[in-house]
Design a protein around this motif. Structure first.
Motif, PDB file in Angstrom:
ATOM      1  N   LEU A  89      36.123 -14.095 -52.013  1.00 25.13           N
ATOM      2  CA  LEU A  89      35.790 -12.715 -51.663  1.00 25.13           C
ATOM      3  C   LEU A  89      34.786 -12.127 -52.659  1.00 25.13           C
ATOM      4  CD1 LEU A  89      36.407 -10.101 -49.993  1.00 25.13           C
ATOM      5  CD2 LEU A  89      38.003  -9.532 -51.850  1.00 25.13           C
ATOM      6  N   TYR A  90      35.120 -12.211 -53.959  1.00 27.54           N
ATOM      7  CA  TYR A  90      34.258 -11.512 -54.925  1.00 27.54           C
ATOM      8  C   TYR A  90      32.947 -12.246 -55.168  1.00 27.54           C
ATOM      9  CZ  TYR A  90      37.738  -7.986 -55.473  1.00 27.54           C
ATOM     10  OH  TYR A  90      38.575  -6.959 -55.219  1.00 27.54           O
TER      11      TYR A  90
ATOM     12  N   MET B 294      40.741  -8.984 -59.093  1.00 26.85           N
ATOM     13  CA  MET B 294      41.242 -10.295 -58.689  1.00 26.85           C
ATOM     14  C   MET B 294      42.672 -10.475 -59.165  1.00 26.85           C
ATOM     15  SD  MET B 294      37.797 -12.484 -59.329  1.00 26.85           S
ATOM     16  CE  MET B 294      38.344 -14.065 -58.737  1.00 26.85           C
TER      17      MET B 294
ATOM     18  N   GLU C 185      41.101 -23.021 -55.601  1.00 25.45           N
ATOM     19  CA  GLU C 185      40.169 -21.964 -55.228  1.00 25.45           C
ATOM     20  C   GLU C 185      39.345 -21.502 -56.436  1.00 25.45           C
ATOM     21  OE1 GLU C 185      39.254 -17.995 -55.662  1.00 25.45           O
ATOM     22  OE2 GLU C 185      41.452 -18.132 -55.723  1.00 25.45           O
TER      23      GLU C 185
ATOM     24  N   ASN D  15      35.333 -21.857 -56.731  1.00 29.22           N
ATOM     25  CA  ASN D  15      34.541 -20.629 -56.765  1.00 29.22           C
ATOM     26  C   ASN D  15      33.860 -20.391 -58.104  1.00 29.22           C
ATOM     27  OD1 ASN D  15      34.598 -19.341 -54.139  1.00 29.22           O
ATOM     28  ND2 ASN D  15      36.816 -19.321 -54.425  1.00 29.22           N
TER      29      ASN D  15
ATOM     30  N   TYR E 129      35.368 -18.472 -64.892  1.00 30.78           N
ATOM     31  CA  TYR E 129      34.228 -17.726 -64.342  1.00 30.78           C
ATOM     32  C   TYR E 129      33.313 -17.280 -65.474  1.00 30.78           C
ATOM     33  CZ  TYR E 129      36.524 -17.324 -59.781  1.00 30.78           C
ATOM     34  OH  TYR E 129      37.091 -17.586 -58.579  1.00 30.78           O
TER      35      TYR E 129
ATOM     36  N   ILE F  80      40.409  -8.437 -47.340  1.00 33.01           N
ATOM     37  CA  ILE F  80      41.161  -9.680 -47.113  1.00 33.01           C
ATOM     38  C   ILE F  80      42.149  -9.482 -45.961  1.00 33.01           C
ATOM     39  CG2 ILE F  80      42.896 -11.234 -48.091  1.00 33.01           C
ATOM     40  CD1 ILE F  80      41.569 -10.889 -50.778  1.00 33.01           C
TER      41      ILE F  80
ATOM     42  N   ARG G  53      41.576   1.171 -60.206  1.00 29.26           N
ATOM     43  CA  ARG G  53      40.997  -0.150 -60.422  1.00 29.26           C
ATOM     44  C   ARG G  53      40.127  -0.566 -59.246  1.00 29.26           C
ATOM     45  NH1 ARG G  53      46.057  -3.639 -62.035  1.00 29.26           N
ATOM     46  NH2 ARG G  53      46.267  -3.454 -59.791  1.00 29.26           N
ATOM     47  N   ARG G  54      40.449   0.019 -58.079  1.00 31.27           N
ATOM     48  CA  ARG G  54      39.819  -0.491 -56.868  1.00 31.27           C
ATOM     49  C   ARG G  54      38.409   0.045 -56.683  1.00 31.27           C
ATOM     50  NH1 ARG G  54      44.947  -0.102 -52.847  1.00 31.27           N
ATOM     51  NH2 ARG G  54      45.921  -2.035 -53.569  1.00 31.27           N
ATOM     52  N   ARG G  55      37.557  -0.857 -56.184  1.00 34.56           N
ATOM     53  CA  ARG G  55      36.212  -0.426 -55.834  1.00 34.56           C
ATOM     54  C   ARG G  55      36.087  -0.529 -54.326  1.00 34.56           C
ATOM     55  NH1 ARG G  55      32.505  -3.682 -59.906  1.00 34.56           N
ATOM     56  NH2 ARG G  55      33.548  -3.129 -61.839  1.00 34.56           N
TER      57      ARG G  55
ATOM     58  N   ALA H  82      40.698 -14.609 -53.461  1.00 28.69           N
ATOM     59  CA  ALA H  82      40.050 -13.588 -54.295  1.00 28.69           C
ATOM     60  C   ALA H  82      38.684 -14.074 -54.784  1.00 28.69           C
ATOM     61  CB  ALA H  82      40.952 -13.234 -55.473  1.00 28.69           C
ATOM     62  N   GLY H  83      38.659 -15.343 -55.178  1.00 36.56           N
ATOM     63  CA  GLY H  83      37.408 -15.883 -55.711  1.00 36.56           C
ATOM     64  C   GLY H  83      36.313 -15.886 -54.659  1.00 36.56           C
TER      65      GLY H  83
ATOM     66  N   GLY I 136      38.568  -4.461 -51.933  1.00 34.90           N
ATOM     67  CA  GLY I 136      38.674  -5.915 -51.799  1.00 34.90           C
ATOM     68  C   GLY I 136      39.888  -6.377 -51.029  1.00 34.90           C
ATOM     69  N   TYR I 137      41.068  -5.873 -51.448  1.00 36.71           N
ATOM     70  CA  TYR I 137      42.281  -6.394 -50.840  1.00 36.71           C
ATOM     71  C   TYR I 137      42.351  -6.001 -49.373  1.00 36.71           C
ATOM     72  CZ  TYR I 137      47.077  -7.964 -50.376  1.00 36.71           C
ATOM     73  OH  TYR I 137      48.197  -8.623 -49.984  1.00 36.71           O
TER      74      TYR I 137
ATOM     75  N   ILE J  19      31.013 -11.016 -52.355  1.00 37.54           N
ATOM     76  CA  ILE J  19      30.648  -9.613 -52.574  1.00 37.54           C
ATOM     77  C   ILE J  19      29.499  -9.505 -53.565  1.00 37.54           C
ATOM     78  CG2 ILE J  19      31.454  -7.495 -53.703  1.00 37.54           C
ATOM     79  CD1 ILE J  19      34.050  -7.770 -52.189  1.00 37.54           C
ATOM     80  N   GLN J  20      29.615 -10.317 -54.666  1.00 39.34           N
ATOM     81  CA  GLN J  20      28.540 -10.245 -55.664  1.00 39.34           C
ATOM     82  C   GLN J  20      27.189 -10.595 -55.034  1.00 39.34           C
ATOM     83  OE1 GLN J  20      28.261 -13.197 -58.823  1.00 39.34           O
ATOM     84  NE2 GLN J  20      28.082 -11.549 -60.314  1.00 39.34           N
TER      85      GLN J  20
ATOM     86  N   TYR K 200      34.858  -8.224 -61.850  1.00 44.12           N
ATOM     87  CA  TYR K 200      35.858  -8.315 -60.783  1.00 44.12           C
ATOM     88  C   TYR K 200      37.229  -8.792 -61.227  1.00 44.12           C
ATOM     89  CZ  TYR K 200      31.524  -8.051 -58.160  1.00 44.12           C
ATOM     90  OH  TYR K 200      30.311  -7.671 -57.684  1.00 44.12           O
TER      91      TYR K 200
ATOM     92  N   GLU L 155      28.384  -0.473 -53.365  1.00 42.35           N
ATOM     93  CA  GLU L 155      29.648   0.070 -53.836  1.00 42.35           C
ATOM     94  C   GLU L 155      29.564   1.578 -53.605  1.00 42.35           C
ATOM     95  OE1 GLU L 155      30.542  -1.698 -57.724  1.00 42.35           O
ATOM     96  OE2 GLU L 155      32.024  -0.078 -57.877  1.00 42.35           O
TER      97      GLU L 155
ATOM     98  N   TYR M 272      33.644  -0.692 -50.893  1.00 47.49           N
ATOM     99  CA  TYR M 272      32.336  -1.198 -50.488  1.00 47.49           C
ATOM    100  C   TYR M 272      31.972  -0.669 -49.119  1.00 47.49           C
ATOM    101  CZ  TYR M 272      33.279  -4.242 -54.378  1.00 47.49           C
ATOM    102  OH  TYR M 272      33.575  -4.691 -55.618  1.00 47.49           O
TER     103      TYR M 272
END
Lengths: 120, 860
Positions: free
Chosen positions: A54-55, B23, B50, B54, B11, A36, A82-84, A51-52, A32-33, A58-59, B19, A69, A86
């Motif tokens: 982005l995800y 985040m 944001e 979102n 959320y 960005i 923690r990181r996924r 972040a919002g 994710g990061y 992604i969802q 996520y 993924e 894509y």
């Protein structure tokens, strides 16, 4: 329109965030990061995805099958568990191409109307 | 960081779980990058905006997804969808309709300025809690009080309007100039009365209702300042009232200035004024009541004879309706609520059963990564969607039902006949729909989603004991509520029958009535009236099919008041003991026409004139009160300013209606009245007994009246049967509605029992199969199923009977003497519930007996 399927066309036009994410994933799998950062770099800092956004994108892209993924991880020292990560799917590539084509057509039309600089 | 973590709760939990960690990680990196206070503030502001945007978008995504899924599931099970939507529609529709009427009649502020400060004042004497005021007492109350900012009075009157098309009889009121400031309403056009209008001898002025202005005067604005002829006298139109001004009630079409003359203040026993007052700011109704009772006490000491036992009642204008009207509506709301509860219980039951069936599907979705929260949310969305569809349909049901419910709007309030549907009603229906959706959806959703992956394993049977207990509780609740509704409707039905069976004292069938109210002062002379009555009656009696006809001051039941104190030599006049009788002037033949039995002596006759001895025909109840066990003929009593001699005795009539106690009656010959006296009591209602249908008769009657007086309007054409039916109209309507509710409840409860047992039998198929294989007889299996059904029914009936008794106690005032614990009603209700249980459990029981052990075993 060789690799554009009716299914791909149905997703057009793509939301800008989605298109940018697809472009960020075109070269390699990213988390994710990294997406960005890549988008920010590509646009010269113009577009900083939150972040919002982005995800949420992604969802939706996962549901639409544009990305998946990946289970493959980079070298452990670079990894954060923690990181996924894509990866773009062939369908994602097709959709991105279709979107690019759509935009090109649009720019052509704009040029013909004298709205945009460059060769017609 | 903690704040960001909290923010993420905006959320959906599924999204956060997926996520959230990443985040937070990104946010932490961003915060580290932000150097300086300003950058930090900017980051936070940006993040806040944001997240809100979102989160809303993600919720919307989820909702869209859930709705799509819901549409698919409902389309797959149209039977379930249809039933569920219909059940919600019934529940929401019943409650919305009941709420609309009840809110309109009992709650909504009246259309006046500061309505909560408006009260009505009445004199009260033993036997009469609300009696009109005499002008003298009105003047004294107004002068002596400190509780009220303003006080105004009115006298309901009716007058004949001529010169605007057909002569027309209009209801209206003569009002004091200070009445409108009390109500705080401005005329639509023109002005209100001033003190110059209501002084003695001032030229006549009139305000018209919006309806009358539109209908009779064509809505022409130039009518202001013109003269109209009311009861032969010219009145200058000074204004038009707004369309929603209905005072003192919705019949009022005009308002004239009440001009008191000095002699009006002489008689403190002549009560005809309705008084409205506005409380001073900060003064409560209780304080006003206390002060008024002190004032009434002072006046009683000052006028010990006329004001004996005369108190003062202060009643909020909003509360000017009978306890009966109020109870009718409250009972309706209670019943509607019962229907809603049953509907919810039924749907919850349905959903639990569905949840059990869908357990595999849910387990698959859970296995594919959907969290429990996500599944619960999806199922609640589903029930809310069903509720919303049902709610819309329910609103349509309510709108269609509303016109039928207008009979429950009492005439005594200054409001319209039909409730209006506005935002209040829509908001109520909306809230109710959402609550319904949550009410029947949440528990089943939580239960269904407790399912875990184990449901996927082969051989695990669905449904634990706990679920059955919950479903049993729901069925018991349904039975309970239907018993309450059945008993309540039963009690009210018996009350209605009892009231309808009451003898009104006359034979209503075949009697046509109409009103020819004579104009005043045109008909001030008694001889002129005699001439008119004779012409009309002679003509009408000659019509084919007419056997008799007569005139009376007021028809029984149509008018309950018109009472006068009775003075008996043996029992001196004592107002306090309600020595009053209803007073009517009649022409000969009234008793025969109405079928009131003449028990002793004779009818009034044409020879009872002003020069002869003053006579009276009295009712049997009058004789019972004053001369029990004595011959009343030839006895004398003081009544209506004269000494009267009894010449006849007739049967008692329920003048005040089928449900109320009526005063004894005194009938006076129409000729024995001085010119200009007893204007109010002048005969005006014509009664005709005939074998010809009223529509055939009417044109001829109109011609006869026209030939007697060209300017005489005819109004209030009704049959006597209609008047009697009107007595119980609101009751029978309420009963029909309640009966319908009870039937719905009953049906739903039966479906509930049937559903639960069918399911139980299906689930316990293997157990039943094993039992049969081990030699259980059919009767054992049947007993097993039926025992279960009757256990549920008996528990529900016991609870329901207790609650129904409590409900009956609340409704006691409506029951007309039927006991709240009326055995017959309870037995019938219980019997019906048992039959319902039997019918509901029959099919599942038969299915249980037919279980083939081999098939069941093989399926396993």
């Amino acid at each position: 329109m060789s690799d554009s399927t009716p299914q791909a066309d149905s997703l057009l036009p793509l939301p800008p965030a989605t298109f940018h994410i697809l472009m960020a994933l075109a070269e390699e799998d990213r988390h994710g990061y990294a997406i960005i950062q890549d988008v920010a770099a590509r646009t010269g800092g113009e577009l900083k995805l939150s972040a919002g956004t982005l995800y949420r994108s992604i969802q939706r892209m996962l549901e639409q099958g544009l990305i998946v993924e990946t289970q493959e991880r980079p070298a452990p020292e670079l990894d954060d568990e923690r990181r996924r990560y894509y990866r773009i799917t062939p369908f994602g590539t097709a959709v991105a191409r279709a979107e690019a084509r759509r935009l090109t057509q649009l720019v052509k039309l704009a040029r013909a109307s004298g709205f945009a600089p460059g060769k017609a | 960081m903690r704040f960001y973590r909290a923010l993420l709760h905006l959320y959906p939990a599924s999204f956060r779980g997926e996520y959230g960690a990443e985040m937070r990680g990104i946010f932490a990196l961003r915060r580290r990058e932000a150097s300086g206070f300003a950058a930090l503030v900017a980051l936070w502001l940006q993040t806040l905006g944001e997240v809100v945007v979102n989160a809303a978008a993600v919720h919307w995504d989820v909702l869209r997804q859930d709705l799509r899924y819901t549409a698919r599931t409902l389309a797959r099970t149209p039977g379930f969808a249809f039933t569920a939507i219909l059940v919600v529609a019934l529940g929401v529709g019943a409650n919305t309709a009941a709420f609309t009427v009840t809110d309109f009649v009992l709650v909504r502020p009246l259309p006046f300025a500061e309505p909560e400060r408006l009260v009505k004042l009445w004199e009260s004497t033993p036997g009469y809690s609300r009696m009109e005021l005499s002008p003298a007492n009105y003047r004294d109350w107004k002068r002596m009080n400190t509780s009220f900012e303003t006080m105004g009075a009115l006298e309901p009157i009716s007058m004949n309007l001529v010169g605007q098309g057909d002569p027309e009889r209009l209801e209206g009121a003569a009002v004091t100039a200070d009445l409108l400031p009390v109500l705080g309403v401005q005329p639509l056009v023109g002005r209100w009365f001033t003190t110059a209008d209501d002084r003695e001898g001032a030229p006549g002025t009139v305000l018209l209702s919006h309806r009358l202005w539109q209908a009779a005067l064509g809505g022409d604005i130039s009518v202001i300042g013109r003269k109209v002829i009311l009861d032969q006298a010219p009145y200058t139109v000074i204004g038009i009232m707004p369309p929603d001004f209905r005072f003192p009630n919705r019949e009022a079409e005009f308002w004239t200035a009440k001009q008191f003359q000095e002699e009006d203040f002489k008689d403190r026993d002549d009560n005809y004024l309705q008084v409205v007052a506005k409380l001073r700011r900060g003064v409560s109704v209780e304080q006003a009541r206390a002060e008024m009772s002190v004032i009434a006490g002072q006046l009683e000491r000052q006028y010990p004879k006329e004001n004996l036992h005369t108190g003062a009642s202060v009643i909020r204008l909003r509360d000017e309706l009978s306890e009966r009207s109020r109870l009718l509506l409250i009972a309706l709301c209670g019943a509607a609520f019962c229907v809603l509860l049953i509907a919810c219980a039924n749907l919850a039951n349905l959903l639990v059963a569905r949840g059990l069936v869908r357990q595999k599907e849910l387990a698959v979705r859970a296995a594919l990564g959907a969290g429990r929260e996500r599944l619960v949310r999806q199922m609640v969305t589903e029930s809310l969607a069903v509720a919303a569809l049902g709610g819309v349909l329910g609103l349509v049901v309510a709108l269609m039902a509303l016109p039928l419910l207008t009979k429950l709007v009492p005439n005594s309030l200054p409001i319209a006949q039909a409730p209006s549907v506005d935002m209040r009603v829509l908001i109520f229906a909306g809230l109710l729909t959402v609550l319904t959706g949550i009410g029947f959806g949440v528990v089943p959703a939580l239960r269904a989603c407790r399912a875990d992956l184990s449901a996927l394993r082969e051989g695990v049977r669905e449904g634990g004991g706990q679920k059955e207990r919950f479903r049993s509780a729901l069925v018991i609740a349904e039975v309970t509520a239907s018993v309450v509704l059945l008993v309540a409707s039963g009690l009210l039905m018996r009350a209605l029958w009892r009231i309808q069976a009451a003898d009104p004292g006359f034979r209503a069938d075949g009697v046509l009535t109409l009103r020819t109210a004579l104009a005043w002062p045109k008909y001030e002379k008694t001889a002129l009236r005699e001439e008119f009555f004779t012409k009309v009656l002679t003509g009408v009696r000659e019509l084919p099919g007419v056997s008799s006809a007569a005139y009376i001051s007021f028809l029984p039941m149509a008018m309950g008041g018109g009472i006068w104190p009775v003075g008996i030599a043996e029992a001196p006049l004592e107002r306090g003991e309600s020595h009053t009788a209803s007073m009517r002037f009649v022409t000969p033949g009234f008793f025969a026409t109405m079928g009131i039995p003449l028990q002793l002596g004779r009818d009034v006759s044409e020879s009872d004139t002003i020069s002869g001895p003053f006579v009276a025909v009295v009712s049997q109840s009058f004789v019972r009160r004053y001369w029990p066990n004595e011959n009343p003929l030839g006895r004398h009593f003081q009544f209506a300013e004269h000494d009267r001699m009894v010449v006849g005795v007739v049967g008692h009539v329920r003048v005040r209606g089928l449900e109320q106690k009526s005063e004894p009656q005194v009938y006076l010959p129409y000729k024995q009245v001085q010119d200009g006296w007893f204007i109010f009591y002048t005969p005006k209602d014509l009664v005709i007994r005939s074998s010809t249908a009223p529509p055939m008769l009417l044109p001829a009657i109109r011609r006869i009246v026209q030939s007697a007086d060209r300017e005489q309007p005819i109004s209030d054409v009704r049959t006597m049967s209609e008047i009697v039916e009107e007595q119980t109209a609101s009751r029978s309507l309420q009963l029909r509605v309640l009966g319908a509710f009870a039937a719905i409840a009953f049906l739903l409860a039966a479906i509930g029992i049937h559903g639960l047992l069918s399911f139980a039998v299906a689930q316990r198929g293997r157990e039943i199969g094993v039992r049969i294989a081990l030699g259980a007889r059919s009767s054992d299996i049947l007993g097993m199923v039926m025992r279960r059904a009757f256990l549920l029914a008996v528990t529900g009936i016991a609870l329901g009977a207790a609650l129904a008794y409590a409900a009956g106690r609340t409704l006691e005032a409506l029951l007309a003497g039927v006991k709240p614990g009326d055995a017959v009603t309870f037995l019938v209700a219980v019997g019906l519930c048992l039959v319902m249980t039997l019918v509901g459990s029959l099919l599942p029981a038969v299915r249980a007996v037919r279980v083939d052990p081999i098939t069941v075993m093989r399926a396993e």
